[in-house]
Each structure stands twice: as C-alpha cells, then as structure tokens.
Scaffold this active site. Structure first.
Site, short mmCIF file in Angstrom:
data_model
loop_
_atom_site.label_atom_id
_atom_site.label_comp_id
_atom_site.label_asym_id
_atom_site.label_seq_id
_atom_site.Cartn_x
_atom_site.Cartn_y
_atom_site.Cartn_z
N SER A 143 42.04 56.95 79.83
CA SER A 143 42.10 57.23 81.39
C SER A 143 42.49 58.36 81.66
CB SER A 143 42.73 55.91 81.71
OG SER A 143 42.61 56.60 83.27
N TYR A 168 50.06 51.99 84.61
CA TYR A 168 48.42 52.07 83.57
C TYR A 168 48.62 53.22 83.16
CZ TYR A 168 43.49 52.10 82.98
OH TYR A 168 43.03 52.67 82.47
#
Length: 352
Positions: A143, A168
């Site tokens: 990501s 995350y």
C-alpha cells in the site's frame, strides 16, 4: 498455468479475475473470507458478476463459475492454516496473487487486532504454503500507506519507509519484510505492489468516491477532512489490474549490482521486488469533489473537518520502475474514471 488469487470478492481481486478469464487460458482459483468489514451483499454481487452464486457457497468447498469454467471460488480465511495448506497441496499453484487483507486506515485505529490476524498471520500462512509447494511467483498487495511521514515527493520504492502512521500501514510494511525474508531464505520470488488510492466501478463503500457519490445523490453533506487540503494519487482500477497482470507474468529476479553497503529497499540479492502502481498525478481533494459534482450534475454540501489520525496530507507515486521494467504506466484521466464509477453506481443502485 494455475493461479490462486485471494480476495476475489473484494474490489481489486474481482476485477483481476474478470481480466484473467478473458485475457489468459490460466486455471484460476479465487479465495475470500467474505467478512463483514463492509456490506457483504456488495461482495456477493461481485461474485455473482463472475458467475459465483452465493447459494452454492459452502465453507472450504470450491464452486465452479457458471460463466467461466476455468474459474473456481472457495470461501476460506487466510488464518485457517490447516485448510489453506490442504488447498495448496491439492491444487499445486504455479502463481499466487495475495490481495486479501483487512483494509482501511481509520478502521485500524479502532480494530487493531483484525489487522494482525489477517495481514500478518494470514500472510505468514501464504508464505509458508508457497515455499512448501514450489510456487513460482508470489505477488502481494502492499500500500502507498507505507510511506507514512515521508515528505519526499514523489514517493519512490527506493525511499526508506520506516515511519508508518497507522497499524494498517505497519502491517503492509511487515508484509514486505516477511516476503523478503522468504525470498532470501527459500529463493521464493516475491513482488510487492504499493497501490495508490484505487477507485472505479464496484469500488469499496468506505472509500471517498463511493461515500461522496452516495451522500450527494441522497442530498446529504460529505465529510471533507483536513478542510479539503489533501491530495491523492487516484489510480483507476483497470490500470491497477493491468499492472498486476504484467507483474505476475514476470517473477522477481535478484537486482543487479545490489549491495548491502548502500541497500536499495526496492530490490535485493534475493528474488525480491517492490513496485508503486499509481497514476503519478496527484489530484487535490477539492478538485476531486468538483469532478464528482460535474459527473452527477449536482453540488455537494461540504462538512469541513480536521485531519483524521492515520491520514497523510498527500500521496504521489513515482512509477518509473514499473515503466522501466515492464513498459507500463497507468494513465486513465480522473474525469473518465469518475464518470465510469458514477455510471456504474447509478445502475447498481437502481437494481438494488
């Protein structure tokens, strides 16, 4: 060739399956836990578009698509090591593309354990299964969130990314480190893909484009964080899956002239690689909202709010490595991508 794609009830995995069943003769097995992070009906509707009827789905029992005979789907959690190992042993995959993950930056603030279970334990199970079953290439979703506090723009895979601002992001950085370890120890080719704000038809309902479009149609205000002073490198879904497809076909190789004296984070002496997949063209949040307004033919009522924990001010992908190595660069204009989403959303909500 046979490939396992995890997360095929999800946004990117769904689109990747639909590309591969048309563009390749590969045998495809899709996997998803169909968790309730967001509306499961959207996940089942995606599966239905791929020919998987939810009434036929049974835990750990593959279902063959009614539309594509070379595509089968199985409901299974990555954390279920016993059944995951059995699936790998039975199927003997050539390639694995791991797109399944607990997503969402803000959700990780309030539900941290979900990220450790899926993104760390689940990914470890994938790595172990790959190395014990001679998988030729593991491609996995990382990501743009890993760049965290990095303010050097555009974000490059050659930059250090040791300062994440959400769990995350930390879990995705951990995936990259874990993958490198397995590439080094077991010569398992691994490639990590740092996606930049993916959007388009069938997108996630917790993402800005879906939230804004829905609220505007319902004449409700939209929450605009950091008073709109944010920029994102929005990347259209078709560009993402084309990049993923090209990467899958090109297993990671050791990087020429790599040295531990001045180690480049994007490669290794092991068969390990990282790529950004982004549009390389940041869009101001207020301009993004204006584009949605134009496509919908209505104005948004904006609720200006402070920046949220875990958010960053700007993302901007340096995608030169993708271009240099694979001859590919995402290029869908934001107006075209947003209009495609709006057209899909209006059609989808009319049916439902």
């Amino acid at each position: 060739m046979k490939i396992l794609i995890t997360g095929t009830a999800g946004f990117i995995g769904f689109h990747l399956v639909n590309k591969l069943v048309i563009d390749t003769d590969w045998e495809i097995v899709g996997l998803d836990s169909i968790n309730d992070y967001y509306d499961v009906q959207l996940k089942y509707d995606r599966l239905a578009e791929s020919g998987i009827d939810k009434t036929n789905i049974v835990e750990n029992k593959p279902v063959t698509s009614s539309l594509h005979k070379k595509y089968r789907f199985v409901k299974l959690k990555l954390e279920d090591k016993e059944n995951l190992d059995a699936l790998f042993k039975k199927e003997q995959f050539d390639y694995v593309c791991n797109l399944a993950a607990q997503a969402g930056v803000r959700y990780s603030i309030t539900n941290p354990y979900a990220y450790l279970e899926s993104n760390i334990q689940g990914f470890l199970n994938i790595l172990e299964a790959c190395r014990h079953n001679q998988v030729k290439h593991l491609v996995y979703a990382s990501s743009s969130s890993v760049y965290g506090l990095n303010e050097s723009m555009p974000f490059s895979v050659h930059h250090n990314v040791d300062h994440p601002v959400s769990l995350y992001a930390a879990s995705k950085k951990s995936n990259e480190l874990m993958a490198h370890t397995y590439s080094q120890l077991y010569s398992l080719p691994t490639t990590g893909l740092r996606f930049f704000t993916v959007y388009g038809p069938w997108g996630r309902p917790d993402m800005a484009l879906y939230l804004f479009t829905k609220a505007m149609i319902e004449n409700k205000p939209i929450n605009v964080f950091n008073n709109g002073k944010m920029e994102r490198d929005f990347t259209y879904i078709d560009d993402i899956v084309e990049g993923v497809y090209r990467v899958i076909k090109n297993p990671a190789q050791p990087t020429n002239n790599w040295t531990g004296i001045n180690p480049d984070p994007s490669g290794s002496v092991a068969p390990y690689k990282l790529y950004n997949i982004g549009n390389n063209s940041p869009v101001k949040l207020m301009d993004f909202i204006a584009t949605i307004e134009e496509c919908l033919g209505r104005k948004a009522e904006k609720n200006l709010m402070p920046i949220q924990p875990g958010d960053v001010y700007k993302t901007w992908a340096d995608a030169r490595d993708l271009m240099d190595d694979l001859g590919y660069k995402p290029d869908t204009p934001i107006k075209k991508g947003v209009q495609n989403f709006v057209n899909w959303y209006l059609q989808y909500t009319r049916k439902n």
